[in-house]
Design a protein around this motif. Structure first.
Motif, PDB file in Angstrom:
ATOM      1  N   HIS A  27       1.130  -1.381  -0.134  1.00 14.74           N
ATOM      2  CA  HIS A  27      -0.100   0.165  -0.244  1.00 14.74           C
ATOM      3  C   HIS A  27       0.892   1.360  -0.419  1.00 14.74           C
ATOM      4  O   HIS A  27       0.713   2.293  -0.728  1.00 14.74           O
ATOM      5  CB  HIS A  27      -0.584  -0.155   1.052  1.00 14.74           C
ATOM      6  CG  HIS A  27      -1.416   1.562   1.198  1.00 14.74           C
ATOM      7  ND1 HIS A  27      -2.396   1.010   2.697  1.00 14.74           N
ATOM      8  CD2 HIS A  27      -2.005   2.111   0.694  1.00 14.74           C
ATOM      9  CE1 HIS A  27      -3.784   2.425   1.987  1.00 14.74           C
ATOM     10  NE2 HIS A  27      -2.497   3.551   1.600  1.00 14.74           N
ATOM     11  N   SER A 120      -8.979   0.782  -5.508  1.00 12.91           N
ATOM     12  CA  SER A 120      -8.339   1.087  -4.159  1.00 12.91           C
ATOM     13  C   SER A 120      -9.163   1.580  -3.365  1.00 12.91           C
ATOM     14  O   SER A 120      -9.571   0.441  -2.418  1.00 12.91           O
ATOM     15  CB  SER A 120      -7.019   2.369  -4.435  1.00 12.91           C
ATOM     16  OG  SER A 120      -6.688   1.850  -5.666  1.00 12.91           O
ATOM     17  N   PHE A 124      -9.793  -1.069  -0.345  1.00 11.03           N
ATOM     18  CA  PHE A 124      -9.879  -0.366   1.816  1.00 11.03           C
ATOM     19  C   PHE A 124     -11.502  -0.329   1.968  1.00 11.03           C
ATOM     20  O   PHE A 124     -10.979  -0.327   3.322  1.00 11.03           O
ATOM     21  CB  PHE A 124      -9.606   1.284   0.923  1.00 11.03           C
ATOM     22  CG  PHE A 124      -8.297   1.708   0.252  1.00 11.03           C
ATOM     23  CD1 PHE A 124      -7.136   1.032   0.471  1.00 11.03           C
ATOM     24  CD2 PHE A 124      -8.081   3.016   0.326  1.00 11.03           C
ATOM     25  CE1 PHE A 124      -6.146   0.992   0.253  1.00 11.03           C
ATOM     26  CE2 PHE A 124      -6.361   3.194  -0.380  1.00 11.03           C
ATOM     27  CZ  PHE A 124      -5.886   2.763  -0.224  1.00 11.03           C
ATOM     28  N   LEU A 127     -11.773  -3.646   3.657  1.00 11.47           N
ATOM     29  CA  LEU A 127     -10.431  -3.637   4.878  1.00 11.47           C
ATOM     30  C   LEU A 127     -11.133  -2.440   6.261  1.00 11.47           C
ATOM     31  O   LEU A 127     -11.220  -3.614   7.048  1.00 11.47           O
ATOM     32  CB  LEU A 127      -9.323  -3.424   4.300  1.00 11.47           C
ATOM     33  CG  LEU A 127      -8.365  -3.209   3.481  1.00 11.47           C
ATOM     34  CD1 LEU A 127      -6.817  -2.483   2.821  1.00 11.47           C
ATOM     35  CD2 LEU A 127      -7.472  -5.133   3.919  1.00 11.47           C
ATOM     36  N   SER A 128     -11.596  -1.847   6.030  1.00  9.00           N
ATOM     37  CA  SER A 128     -12.650  -0.932   6.466  1.00  9.00           C
ATOM     38  C   SER A 128     -13.909  -1.590   7.114  1.00  9.00           C
ATOM     39  O   SER A 128     -13.961  -1.313   8.521  1.00  9.00           O
ATOM     40  CB  SER A 128     -12.537   0.391   5.936  1.00  9.00           C
ATOM     41  OG  SER A 128     -13.634   0.553   5.749  1.00  9.00           O
ATOM     42  N   TYR A 140      -8.710   3.083   6.590  1.00  9.07           N
ATOM     43  CA  TYR A 140      -8.831   2.017   5.557  1.00  9.07           C
ATOM     44  C   TYR A 140     -10.119   3.199   5.360  1.00  9.07           C
ATOM     45  O   TYR A 140     -11.124   3.760   3.820  1.00  9.07           O
ATOM     46  CB  TYR A 140      -8.874   1.397   5.341  1.00  9.07           C
ATOM     47  CG  TYR A 140      -7.716   0.284   5.330  1.00  9.07           C
ATOM     48  CD1 TYR A 140      -6.680   0.789   4.012  1.00  9.07           C
ATOM     49  CD2 TYR A 140      -7.121  -0.185   5.909  1.00  9.07           C
ATOM     50  CE1 TYR A 140      -5.652   1.022   3.912  1.00  9.07           C
ATOM     51  CE2 TYR A 140      -5.479  -0.516   5.826  1.00  9.07           C
ATOM     52  CZ  TYR A 140      -4.893  -0.035   4.583  1.00  9.07           C
ATOM     53  OH  TYR A 140      -3.454  -0.139   4.324  1.00  9.07           O
TER      54      TYR A 140
END
Ligand SMILES: [Fe+2]
Ligand SMILES: [Fe+2]
Length: 193
Positions: A27, A120, A124, A127-128, A140
């Motif tokens: 990242h 991306s 993200f 991930l968040s 994120y």
């Protein structure tokens, strides 16, 4: 809103969480590349005032993201590893149409950037929403909002400097191509894309 044609395989986020050191390293390099691709556009299209003035603060933002990723790496005592070969971006670069007018070249690069921002942003978000670490979740989430803004900006810039219908048509081709390469790429938890 992102218009991506293939959602990320849901298994990705689980394996990425287990390899968070590699994901954060990858990242960090993505943020560096985002900053440097904006710098390249500023150098190449120096005469386009609005483009230059729009991309200049994005360079600073992307570098700010790099600093924030490094901070996450350092505070966890993780290692900032080596840059790896970026298969995803290499494949996307191969789809950039060579030649054509200068504005067509600009469109190609703006759409390429928009696509990387969109993917991306999607990752993200995963991930968040899915990882356990509360601080990274928040981190994120914030970055997802920022990259979504960049995505919109790149598309808007493309539509400003080229016939919007042509841009929209080409954007669909980019989306189809991106979905086709992602489908063939192995799911790896050690990288962002
Ligand atoms: Fe960024
Ligand atoms: Fe960005």
């Amino acid at each position: 809103m992102l218009h991506l044609k293939l959602p990320t395989d849901p298994r990705w986020v689980g394996i990425a969480e287990m390899q968070i050191e590699d994901v954060l390293t990858d990242h960090a390099y993505c943020e560096q590349k985002a900053a440097s691709s904006c710098i390249s556009l500023i150098v190449r299209f120096n005469d386009l005032d609005e483009l230059v003035d729009t991309l200049t603060p994005i360079v600073a933002e992307e570098w700010g993201h790099f600093e924030r990723v490094m901070d996450q790496i350092r505070k966890r005592g993780l290692k900032f590893g080596m840059a790896r070969k970026d298969e995803y971006v290499t494949k996307l670069n191969g789809f950039v149409k060579k030649g054509g007018s200068r504005m067509q070249q600009l469109t190609e690069h703006l759409l390429l950037n928009a696509l990387i921002e969109a993917r991306s942003c999607e990752r993200f978000k995963l991930l968040s929403t899915h990882i356990q670490d509360d601080e990274l979740k928040k981190f994120y989430y914030e970055l997802m909002i920022s990259e979504a803004g960049h995505y919109v900006t790149f598309i808007e810039m493309a539509r400003k400097y080229q016939d919007p219908d042509k841009v929209n048509k080409r954007w669909q081709e980019w989306l189809d191509f991106e979905a086709s390469i992602l489908k063939e790429m192995e799911i790896r938890g050690d990288r962002m894309h």
